[in-house]
Design a protein around this motif. Structure first.
Motif, PDB file in Angstrom:
ATOM      1  N   ALA A   1      94.661 -30.481 -17.371  1.00  0.00           N
ATOM      2  CA  ALA A   1      93.261 -30.064 -17.499  1.00  0.00           C
ATOM      3  C   ALA A   1      92.433 -30.566 -16.322  1.00  0.00           C
ATOM      4  O   ALA A   1      91.489 -29.912 -15.906  1.00  0.00           O
TER       5      ALA A   1
ATOM      6  N   ARG B   1      81.979 -33.705 -18.495  1.00  0.00           N
ATOM      7  CA  ARG B   1      82.126 -32.630 -17.529  1.00  0.00           C
ATOM      8  C   ARG B   1      82.271 -31.307 -18.253  1.00  0.00           C
ATOM      9  O   ARG B   1      82.766 -31.272 -19.369  1.00  0.00           O
TER      10      ARG B   1
ATOM     11  N   ASN C   1      88.454 -33.104 -25.635  1.00  0.00           N
ATOM     12  CA  ASN C   1      88.035 -34.502 -25.733  1.00  0.00           C
ATOM     13  C   ASN C   1      87.801 -35.123 -24.366  1.00  0.00           C
ATOM     14  O   ASN C   1      86.887 -35.927 -24.194  1.00  0.00           O
ATOM     15  N   ALA C   2      88.630 -34.733 -23.388  1.00  0.00           N
ATOM     16  CA  ALA C   2      88.419 -35.247 -22.036  1.00  0.00           C
ATOM     17  C   ALA C   2      87.054 -34.797 -21.531  1.00  0.00           C
ATOM     18  O   ALA C   2      86.313 -35.581 -20.938  1.00  0.00           O
TER      19      ALA C   2
ATOM     20  N   LEU D   1      92.133 -41.650 -22.916  1.00  0.00           N
ATOM     21  CA  LEU D   1      92.330 -40.331 -23.501  1.00  0.00           C
ATOM     22  C   LEU D   1      93.792 -39.942 -23.623  1.00  0.00           C
ATOM     23  O   LEU D   1      94.144 -39.079 -24.418  1.00  0.00           O
TER      24      LEU D   1
ATOM     25  N   GLU E   1      97.107 -29.491 -26.996  1.00  0.00           N
ATOM     26  CA  GLU E   1      96.704 -29.377 -25.589  1.00  0.00           C
ATOM     27  C   GLU E   1      95.229 -29.027 -25.459  1.00  0.00           C
ATOM     28  O   GLU E   1      94.531 -29.554 -24.613  1.00  0.00           O
TER      29      GLU E   1
ATOM     30  N   VAL F   1      94.586 -28.891 -12.533  1.00  0.00           N
ATOM     31  CA  VAL F   1      94.896 -27.484 -12.312  1.00  0.00           C
ATOM     32  C   VAL F   1      93.733 -26.641 -12.805  1.00  0.00           C
ATOM     33  O   VAL F   1      93.307 -26.771 -13.941  1.00  0.00           O
ATOM     34  N   LYS F   2      93.236 -25.763 -11.953  1.00  0.00           N
ATOM     35  CA  LYS F   2      92.072 -24.978 -12.333  1.00  0.00           C
ATOM     36  C   LYS F   2      92.372 -23.486 -12.372  1.00  0.00           C
ATOM     37  O   LYS F   2      91.473 -22.658 -12.359  1.00  0.00           O
TER      38      LYS F   2
ATOM     39  N   THR G   1      93.092 -32.076 -26.424  1.00  0.00           N
ATOM     40  CA  THR G   1      93.066 -33.066 -25.345  1.00  0.00           C
ATOM     41  C   THR G   1      92.042 -32.681 -24.285  1.00  0.00           C
ATOM     42  O   THR G   1      91.248 -33.507 -23.835  1.00  0.00           O
ATOM     43  N   ALA G   2      92.067 -31.411 -23.896  1.00  0.00           N
ATOM     44  CA  ALA G   2      91.137 -30.949 -22.862  1.00  0.00           C
ATOM     45  C   ALA G   2      89.697 -31.072 -23.342  1.00  0.00           C
ATOM     46  O   ALA G   2      88.817 -31.524 -22.597  1.00  0.00           O
TER      47      ALA G   2
ATOM     48  N   VAL H   1      84.268 -36.782 -23.410  1.00  0.00           N
ATOM     49  CA  VAL H   1      84.168 -38.192 -23.043  1.00  0.00           C
ATOM     50  C   VAL H   1      83.628 -38.355 -21.627  1.00  0.00           C
ATOM     51  O   VAL H   1      82.774 -39.192 -21.365  1.00  0.00           O
ATOM     52  N   LEU H   2      84.113 -37.543 -20.697  1.00  0.00           N
ATOM     53  CA  LEU H   2      83.701 -37.712 -19.311  1.00  0.00           C
ATOM     54  C   LEU H   2      82.462 -36.897 -18.962  1.00  0.00           C
ATOM     55  O   LEU H   2      81.990 -36.947 -17.836  1.00  0.00           O
TER      56      LEU H   2
ATOM     57  N   TYR I   1      99.863 -23.153 -13.208  1.00  0.00           N
ATOM     58  CA  TYR I   1     100.472 -23.952 -14.280  1.00  0.00           C
ATOM     59  C   TYR I   1     101.972 -24.141 -14.048  1.00  0.00           C
ATOM     60  O   TYR I   1     102.516 -25.202 -14.264  1.00  0.00           O
TER      61      TYR I   1
ATOM     62  N   GLU J   1      89.053 -34.479  -8.315  1.00  0.00           N
ATOM     63  CA  GLU J   1      89.781 -34.119  -9.534  1.00  0.00           C
ATOM     64  C   GLU J   1      90.772 -35.216  -9.915  1.00  0.00           C
ATOM     65  O   GLU J   1      90.953 -35.538 -11.092  1.00  0.00           O
TER      66      GLU J   1
ATOM     67  N   LEU K   1      85.039 -25.130  -9.622  1.00  0.00           N
ATOM     68  CA  LEU K   1      86.226 -25.507 -10.401  1.00  0.00           C
ATOM     69  C   LEU K   1      86.464 -27.016 -10.348  1.00  0.00           C
ATOM     70  O   LEU K   1      86.899 -27.612 -11.328  1.00  0.00           O
ATOM     71  N   ARG K   2      86.208 -27.600  -9.180  1.00  0.00           N
ATOM     72  CA  ARG K   2      86.438 -29.039  -9.026  1.00  0.00           C
ATOM     73  C   ARG K   2      85.671 -29.844 -10.047  1.00  0.00           C
ATOM     74  O   ARG K   2      86.101 -30.892 -10.472  1.00  0.00           O
ATOM     75  N   ARG K   3      84.506 -29.332 -10.443  1.00  0.00           N
ATOM     76  CA  ARG K   3      83.642 -30.100 -11.347  1.00  0.00           C
ATOM     77  C   ARG K   3      84.007 -29.912 -12.815  1.00  0.00           C
ATOM     78  O   ARG K   3      83.444 -30.551 -13.679  1.00  0.00           O
ATOM     79  N   CYS K   4      84.921 -29.000 -13.092  1.00  0.00           N
ATOM     80  CA  CYS K   4      85.241 -28.689 -14.488  1.00  0.00           C
ATOM     81  C   CYS K   4      86.608 -29.229 -14.881  1.00  0.00           C
ATOM     82  O   CYS K   4      87.463 -29.465 -14.047  1.00  0.00           O
ATOM     83  N   PHE K   5      86.780 -29.388 -16.193  1.00  0.00           N
ATOM     84  CA  PHE K   5      88.131 -29.455 -16.721  1.00  0.00           C
ATOM     85  C   PHE K   5      88.540 -28.032 -17.025  1.00  0.00           C
ATOM     86  O   PHE K   5      87.687 -27.170 -17.242  1.00  0.00           O
ATOM     87  N   PHE K   6      89.829 -27.786 -17.035  1.00  0.00           N
ATOM     88  CA  PHE K   6      90.263 -26.412 -17.213  1.00  0.00           C
ATOM     89  C   PHE K   6      91.321 -26.346 -18.301  1.00  0.00           C
ATOM     90  O   PHE K   6      92.187 -27.196 -18.392  1.00  0.00           O
ATOM     91  N   HIS K   7      91.202 -25.313 -19.126  1.00  0.00           N
ATOM     92  CA  HIS K   7      92.295 -25.081 -20.070  1.00  0.00           C
ATOM     93  C   HIS K   7      92.503 -23.590 -20.256  1.00  0.00           C
ATOM     94  O   HIS K   7      91.551 -22.833 -20.376  1.00  0.00           O
TER      95      HIS K   7
ATOM     96  N   TYR L   1      98.986 -32.955 -20.788  1.00  0.00           N
ATOM     97  CA  TYR L   1      97.863 -32.035 -21.022  1.00  0.00           C
ATOM     98  C   TYR L   1      96.626 -32.471 -20.249  1.00  0.00           C
ATOM     99  O   TYR L   1      95.900 -31.666 -19.670  1.00  0.00           O
ATOM    100  N   LEU L   2      96.407 -33.792 -20.269  1.00  0.00           N
ATOM    101  CA  LEU L   2      95.223 -34.340 -19.624  1.00  0.00           C
ATOM    102  C   LEU L   2      95.293 -34.109 -18.115  1.00  0.00           C
ATOM    103  O   LEU L   2      94.335 -33.643 -17.496  1.00  0.00           O
TER     104      LEU L   2
END
Lengths: 391, 283
Positions: A46, B29, B22-23, A32, B16, A49-50, B19-20, B26-27, A55, A20, B171-177, A42-43
């Motif tokens: 994201a 994931r 777009n990340a 980014l 926020e 933190v899962k 941003t999540a 781009v990556l 948070y 991560e 979860l490790r493989r994801c972005f989270f929002h 924010y980046l």
């Protein structure tokens, strides 16, 4: 620099992992964050933190690292428990009080001073004029009489408008150790599901039907199996004694969640401590109730015993014959609890009393001893641990 | 790199959230989205697809959904029937492989957006069964002994309502929002994109009533954004004047058309009592 931040996060209890962290670096290299601090925040969130429950920890670690205040670091390890300042009444600052705060240099100044003082203080405090706690005259704490005070642990403080995003700590109430609503409880209880196929065979077993059909040379041979059902059986004992009054809401929530979740749920009530009689319906507590021996005979060993009570009483009510405040008990509460625990080897005691107060209450210490440590607080993580113990 | 996402003409994305997103784009994931009900989790994928001009594949997960169903299913019963009828198709097993949403998305000619909706509804093992598929964007079809690879790494949006904990490896493989409940400013923007040209004072009054309602202590189910939008739709249809929403109207205790906001009778009852008490204290 970021490596340090990464370790600080882990120290603060955010379970971020190396992949991560690498993902964050990759995202940064892809441009980014765009040289904006807020975007970077924010980046990073994201990526690292899962779980929204983390948070708040992330926000604090972020603030500590990127402001570089040594003192804030110390507070990090020692967070203010929400119940420490548990709100007893709903009252808000009036307009003129807000004006007074502005006169004192505004929220920023107050918060800075607060942070410094937090770093100095380690124990719960009540009264007095300097430390942070409840009902005092220091400017910090809640329910005090100092109108220019800062409320800590208050839900609706929207006054901190000007502060940075991560300083607002808007996710504080999502932390895992906070009290929970029915829905969260149901989810926690759901982990106690044990499925088994039982009853009439009324579901088509597709795989077996095909297999059997192939074996019989193409003639359809239908196979059926019973449905999957949750077979967990729960025996719930709820304390409705006087000292439980302040926990009534949360206990009722637990009960309603349990009732929705388990098909085989039997609940009984007791007062302060289980003795020779239990009550099926709390409203008819003046009636005789059910003989506890009868209960032990009725429900088999495979029931899981869940006792909900604050275990807060005079120690005599547990250890002594005739110690009950309501009637003459021929055998001590201790004897009865032991019988229950022996009859149902899978058991837990869930205590709505905040865990921090357990050591200070003798009756809780005694009860905990009887349970050999299987007492858990009525919080999401406590319930999780209790369910794991029962499973 | 193509365009980036920052909301659309009918979807307000906070910085926020953008941003999540777009990340994740781009990556390459998956993006895991959680949040209160009615904050537009499912809608997000639709709007990403619309704003980036990409096809959308939706996979709605239910409690009975298996990971395999997203890849493909082998329709053994049809093949059995065909064999009994002497159909020649029976010789080729490929005729009985039914493609799932994930396979369809992998086959898309342009980069698609794939929505995996309410992943927490499925069995606990469900996310684990998709680890390799989401990581490598490929899977193996045992029946035909071939590997299906994504032509273009799809933009994957996964939503969850927190009914089950998701495994760490996933979860490790994801972005989270976590989409948090919008504040008044964002909410005004949201109402604006849904009802352009609505009378300002009506919106202001409606929002005030709405947020006051959300703050009422002890409500079983707080009204959500989508319920607010429904309510405003009703207010407009009924042509209710802003004054009628103001609390000092003594004729009715509850806001007009409250049924759109409060969904159970205990809450309605509770609110009636609260309003009654506050009136009495005010006097």
């Amino acid at each position: 620099m970021l490596v340090k931040f990464f370790f600080l996060l882990r120290e603060a209890g955010v379970p971020a992992t190396i992949p991560e962290f690498l993902a964050l670096l990759e995202a940064l290299r892809a441009g980014l964050a765009d040289a904006s601090a807020e975007r970077f925040y924010y980046l990073a969130r994201a990526c690292l933190v899962k779980d929204e429950r983390h948070y708040d920890r992330f926000d604090r670690a972020f603030a500590a690292h990127f402001r570089g205040i040594e003192g804030a670091l110390a507070t990090l390890a020692r967070e203010l428990p929400a119940d420490w300042l548990a709100r007893l009444e709903e009252a808000r600052l009036s307009e003129e009080e807000k004006a007074r705060i502005r006169a004192l240099g505004g929220w920023e100044a107050l918060m800075r001073a607060l942070r410094e003082r937090l770093a100095e203080q380690t124990a719960r405090h009540q009264g007095g004029s300097k430390w942070i706690g409840t009902a005092g005259t220091s400017p910090f704490g809640a329910y005090g009489y100092n109108p220019e005070g800062v409320r800590i642990g208050q839900d609706g403080s929207r006054q901190r408008r000007a502060t940075k995003v991560w300083d607002r700590r808007e996710f504080a109430n999502l932390d895992g150790d906070v009290e929970l609503g029915t829905r969260n409880m149901k989810l926690a209880l759901r982990r106690l599901r044990r499925y088994a196929r039982s009853g009439a065979a009324d579901e088509l077993a597709l795989g077996e039907t095909i297999d059997a059909t192939a074996r019989s040379g193409g003639w359809l041979d239908v196979k059926m199996v019973p449905q999957r059902r949750n077979v967990v059986k729960v025996l719930l004992l709820l304390d409705v004694g006087g000292s439980m009054d302040e926990h009534v809401r949360v206990s009722a929530e637990l009960f309603s969640a349990a009732r929705a979740e388990f098909k085989h749920l039997e609940q009984y009530y007791f007062h302060n401590f289980p003795y020779e009689r239990l009550w099926r319906d709390n409203r008819r507590r003046t009636e005789l109730g059910v003989d506890t021996f009868e209960l032990l005979r009725t429900y088999a060993r495979d029931y899981r015993l869940v006792v909900v009570g604050d275990a807060t009483m005079s120690p005599y009510e547990i250890t002594e014959v005739g110690g009950s405040v309501e009637h003459w008990n021929a055998e001590s509460g201790e004897t009865w609890l032991r019988r229950l625990l022996q009859a149902y080897p899978r058991h837990v005691w869930i205590n709505p009393q905040p865990e921090a107060l357990w050591d200070g209450t003798r009756s809780i210490a005694i009860t905990r001893g009887l349970l050999e440590g299987r007492m858990f607080p009525l919080t999401l993580s406590g319930l999780d641990a209790a369910i794991a113990e029962l499973g | 790199m193509g365009r980036s996402f920052d909301g659309t003409d009918r979807y307000i994305a906070t910085p926020e959230l953008a941003t999540a997103v777009n990340a994740a784009v781009v990556l390459g994931r998956p993006l895991l989205i959680k949040g209160e009900p009615g904050t537009g989790k499912t809608l997000l994928a639709e709007e990403i697809a619309r704003s980036l001009d990409k096809p959308l594949f939706e996979w709605h997960v239910k409690s009975t959904t298996k990971a395999q169903q997203g890849l493909y299913e082998y329709d053994a019963v049809s093949r059995l029937r065909d064999s009994q009828l002497g159909d020649v198709r029976v010789q080729d097993i490929r005729h009985y492989i039914v493609k799932g949403n994930l396979w369809e998305a992998f086959e898309s000619d342009v980069q698609p957006v794939l929505l995996i909706d309410e992943i927490d509804k499925a069995d606990i093992e469900f996310p684990n069964d998709l680890l390799r598929e989401l990581d490598r964007m490929e899977f193996y079809v045992y029946e035909t002994r071939e590997t299906v690879r994504a032509r273009h790494r799809p933009i994957i949006v996964i939503t969850s309502n927190n009914e089950k904990e998701l495994p760490d490896a996933f979860l490790r493989r994801c972005f989270f929002h976590y989409i948090r409940f919008p504040d008044e400013e964002t909410m005004t923007k949201i109402v604006d994109v849904h009802f352009p040209g609505l009378k300002r004072d009506l919106v202001a009054e409606a929002l005030r009533t709405f947020f006051r309602l959300r703050e009422a202590p002890g409500l079983k189910k707080k009204p959500t954004t989508s319920e607010l939008l429904d309510w405003i739709r009703l207010l407009v249809a009924e042509d209710i004047a802003p004054e009628a929403l103001r609390g000092d109207d003594a004729r009715s205790l509850l806001p007009p058309l409250y049924g759109a906001l409060l969904k159970n009778e205990q809450d309605v009852h509770l609110l009636e009592q609260l309003v009654f008490l506050s009136r009495r204290n005010a006097r």
